[in-house]
Design an enzyme around this catalytic site. Structure first.
Site, PDB file in Angstrom:
ATOM      1  N   PHE A  87       2.350  -3.927   4.673  1.00  0.00           N
ATOM      2  CA  PHE A  87       1.618  -4.147   3.405  1.00  0.00           C
ATOM      3  C   PHE A  87       0.113  -4.117   3.722  1.00  0.00           C
ATOM      4  CE2 PHE A  87       5.593  -6.613   3.374  1.00  0.00           C
ATOM      5  CZ  PHE A  87       6.243  -6.092   2.272  1.00  0.00           C
ATOM      6  N   CYS A 141       1.808 -15.245  -0.790  1.00  0.00           N
ATOM      7  CA  CYS A 141       0.754 -15.613  -1.747  1.00  0.00           C
ATOM      8  C   CYS A 141       1.358 -15.980  -3.102  1.00  0.00           C
ATOM      9  CB  CYS A 141      -0.262 -14.476  -1.880  1.00  0.00           C
ATOM     10  SG  CYS A 141       0.452 -12.954  -2.495  1.00  0.00           S
ATOM     11  N   ASP A 174       2.114   1.020   3.938  1.00  0.00           N
ATOM     12  CA  ASP A 174       1.852   0.621   2.556  1.00  0.00           C
ATOM     13  C   ASP A 174       2.452   1.671   1.632  1.00  0.00           C
ATOM     14  OD1 ASP A 174      -0.283  -1.613   1.293  1.00  0.00           O
ATOM     15  OD2 ASP A 174       0.213   0.036  -0.065  1.00  0.00           O
ATOM     16  N   SER A 175       2.825   1.215   0.432  1.00  0.00           N
ATOM     17  CA  SER A 175       3.435   2.161  -0.514  1.00  0.00           C
ATOM     18  C   SER A 175       2.381   2.944  -1.289  1.00  0.00           C
ATOM     19  CB  SER A 175       4.338   1.393  -1.486  1.00  0.00           C
ATOM     20  OG  SER A 175       3.611   0.344  -2.073  1.00  0.00           O
ATOM     21  N   ARG A 217      -7.912 -12.747   9.152  1.00  0.00           N
ATOM     22  CA  ARG A 217      -8.206 -11.498   9.870  1.00  0.00           C
ATOM     23  C   ARG A 217      -8.990 -11.805  11.147  1.00  0.00           C
ATOM     24  NH1 ARG A 217      -8.283  -8.983   4.433  1.00  0.00           N
ATOM     25  NH2 ARG A 217     -10.345  -9.812   4.001  1.00  0.00           N
TER      26      ARG A 217
HETATM   27  N1  SAH Z   1      -3.102  -7.373   4.007  1.00  0.00           N
HETATM   28  C1  SAH Z   1      -3.919  -6.708   3.023  1.00  0.00           C
HETATM   29  C2  SAH Z   1      -3.536  -7.060   1.614  1.00  0.00           C
HETATM   30  C3  SAH Z   1      -2.095  -6.747   1.230  1.00  0.00           C
HETATM   31  S1  SAH Z   1      -1.826  -6.625  -0.475  1.00  0.00           S
HETATM   32  C4  SAH Z   1      -5.401  -7.029   3.314  1.00  0.00           C
HETATM   33  O1  SAH Z   1      -5.704  -7.901   4.156  1.00  0.00           O
HETATM   34  O2  SAH Z   1      -6.258  -6.388   2.705  1.00  0.00           O
HETATM   35  C5  SAH Z   1      -0.214  -6.035  -0.601  1.00  0.00           C
HETATM   36  C6  SAH Z   1      -0.042  -4.530  -0.387  1.00  0.00           C
HETATM   37  O3  SAH Z   1       1.366  -4.272  -0.378  1.00  0.00           O
HETATM   38  C7  SAH Z   1      -0.612  -3.620  -1.454  1.00  0.00           C
HETATM   39  O4  SAH Z   1      -1.498  -2.720  -0.855  1.00  0.00           O
HETATM   40  C8  SAH Z   1       0.603  -2.858  -2.045  1.00  0.00           C
HETATM   41  O5  SAH Z   1       0.310  -1.492  -2.285  1.00  0.00           O
HETATM   42  C9  SAH Z   1       1.605  -2.979  -0.944  1.00  0.00           C
HETATM   43  N2  SAH Z   1       3.029  -2.975  -1.309  1.00  0.00           N
HETATM   44  C10 SAH Z   1       3.646  -3.622  -2.314  1.00  0.00           C
HETATM   45  N3  SAH Z   1       4.982  -3.471  -2.233  1.00  0.00           N
HETATM   46  C11 SAH Z   1       5.220  -2.721  -1.138  1.00  0.00           C
HETATM   47  C12 SAH Z   1       6.411  -2.248  -0.495  1.00  0.00           C
HETATM   48  N4  SAH Z   1       7.623  -2.553  -0.955  1.00  0.00           N
HETATM   49  N5  SAH Z   1       6.280  -1.510   0.619  1.00  0.00           N
HETATM   50  C13 SAH Z   1       5.055  -1.209   1.118  1.00  0.00           C
HETATM   51  N6  SAH Z   1       3.904  -1.659   0.566  1.00  0.00           N
HETATM   52  C14 SAH Z   1       3.991  -2.383  -0.548  1.00  0.00           C
END
Ligand code: SAH
Length: 395
Positions: free
Chosen positions: A227, A339, A249-250, A211
């Site tokens: 995401f 990850c 995000d979903s 970040r």
């Molecule tokens: N980048 C973030 C962490 C991401 S974690 C940070 O730095 O804090 C992954 C995220 O993807 C989660 O919040 C989950 O809700 C979301 N997610 C999972 N599958 C998804 C999809 N198909 N479309 C959109 N979001 C999704």
């Protein structure tokens, strides 16, 4: 002490100091009774190779505490491992603009199955192996003495627990119950963290350094943060002067917290657009409507939870990376992550390269990224290097 004798053909990984013993590698078990107890791991010839914690129900039937058979696994041993783990974080613990970090990273810190994260004055723990569970009381006591937190909360409500034969649980272990939302600071940026209900222990601390790196590239840029979770990358980008961020995000709960994070940092809300939905679908609609961005972040959840999901995961990574390359303006940057522990760095590199080729863009790799330093990697334990990231620049 009970012991396990390994099959003759299965000693190699332990000789190479990999800390896991799989049940299929065990020839014979003698005098082993209590789940989580310490056992000697002996070679086929009877020589003691390691001391480990027995996991009665797991495929990984023992996790190594030490390869030094002169040591004794007792409360003092656990204490010394915890103290040295905390010592390693001294620099980050003394920082004034950051008050959240990982204190104990399981196998990588010599305490298999134990995760401890610090969020301001609270600690959040996950006990993910029989050995960690066995020493829980000692662990909580040492952490309370060494860190003196206001409280220690347990978030052992993850699937891995069931593989070890334990119930998923969460709740208070020591001191005060944490508030609904804890406000943390990471490199001077405020984030609201829900440690009781958020993902993992509440926040993706492993992306902290990435970040910070993202901020170098955001000034006056149009950003797409896929995401987004609670907005880690998006908020960092806006603080660093991005023109606008679109977060996808979903999860609506995550996006609600993201909006709180905008307020916590005094960010003009019109600069941040939150889109609730499926990244796979939304990237397609953006492609079809010729939308473009200067910087795109792809930080998806683990697509491959197990080896059997590998092929599907590869297709998933290829798909989103290909779409992202197409959406970038000339000179634009893609920050792409995986990850999934089952996807090794070379393989991730290969998928992203294939996505670049298929997108018909010329792409330069300008930087590689990894999990933050408070999530150390053990060289003899490749599984500990789970987070891979690439910064790619398109012509
Ligand atoms: N980048 C973030 C962490 C991401 S974690 C940070 O730095 O804090 C992954 C995220 O993807 C989660 O919040 C989950 O809700 C979301 N997610 C999972 N599958 C998804 C999809 N198909 N479309 C959109 N979001 C999704």
């Amino acid at each position: 002490m009970g012991y396990m004798i390994l099959k003759k053909t299965r000693e190699r990984s332990l000789v190479r100091r990999h800390p896991w013993i799989f049940s299929g590698a065990v020839e014979k078990k003698v005098g082993i009774e209590q789940n989580g107890q310490t056992v000697e791991i002996r070679s086929f010839g009877g020589e003691i190779m390691a001391l480990a914690a027995w996991s009665e129900f797991s495929q990984i039937c023992a996790r190594v505490w030490t390869f030094d058979d002169n040591l004794k696994i007792d409360p003092d041993f656990i204490k010394s491992r915890l103290i040295s783990s905390i010592e390693k974080r001294k620099v980050i613990l003394n920082e004034t603009d950051t008050n959240a970090c990982r204190l104990v990273n399981a196998e990588s810190d010599g305490i298999p199955g134990l995760i401890v994260d610090k969020y301001d004055e609270f600690l959040v723990c996950q006990f993910l192996s029989a050995g960690a569970e066995f020493w829980k009381k000692t662990i909580v006591q040492v952490l309370s003495e060494e860190i003196k937190p206001h409280g220690i909360y347990e978030r052992s409500d993850t699937e891995v627990r069931t593989k070890e034969g334990f119930e998923k649980i969460s709740g208070n272990l020591y001191g005060d119950l944490p508030p609904e939302i804890i406000q943390i600071k990471e490199h001077g940026i405020n984030y609201a963290v829900n440690i009781k209900a958020g993902h993992k222990t509440g926040f993706y601390l492993d992306q902290s350094e990435s970040r910070l790196i993202l901020q170098e590239y955001c000034r006056q840029k149009e950003i797409l943060n896929c995401f987004s979770y609670t907005g880690g990358f998006g908020i960092a980008a806006l603080v660093a002067g991005a023109t606008r961020v679109t977060n996808i995000d979903s999860s609506s709960e995550s996006l609600n917290l993201l909006e709180q994070n905008l307020s916590l940092n005094g960010i003009d809300k019109s600069k941040s657009l939150q889109v609730e939905g499926d990244v796979f679908k939304i990237l397609r609609t953006y492609r079809d409507s010729c939308k473009n961005f200067d910087v795109i972040i792809l930080d998806p959840p683990k697509f491959a939870e197990s080896k059997s999901q590998l092929m599907g995961a590869l297709r998933g990574y290829k798909d989103i990376n290909l779409l992202a390359f197409k959406l970038l303006n000339p000179g634009g940057l893609l920050f792409t992550f995986s990850c999934s522990g089952h996807i090794v760095p070379e393989l991730f590199f290969k998928i992203v390269s294939e996505a670049a080729t298929d997108s018909d863009r010329e792409v330069q790799l300008i930087r590689t990224l990894s999990q933050s330093a408070d999530h150390p990697v053990i060289l003899n334990f490749p599984e500990s290097h789970y987070l891979k990231g690439l910064i790619c620049k398109v012509r």
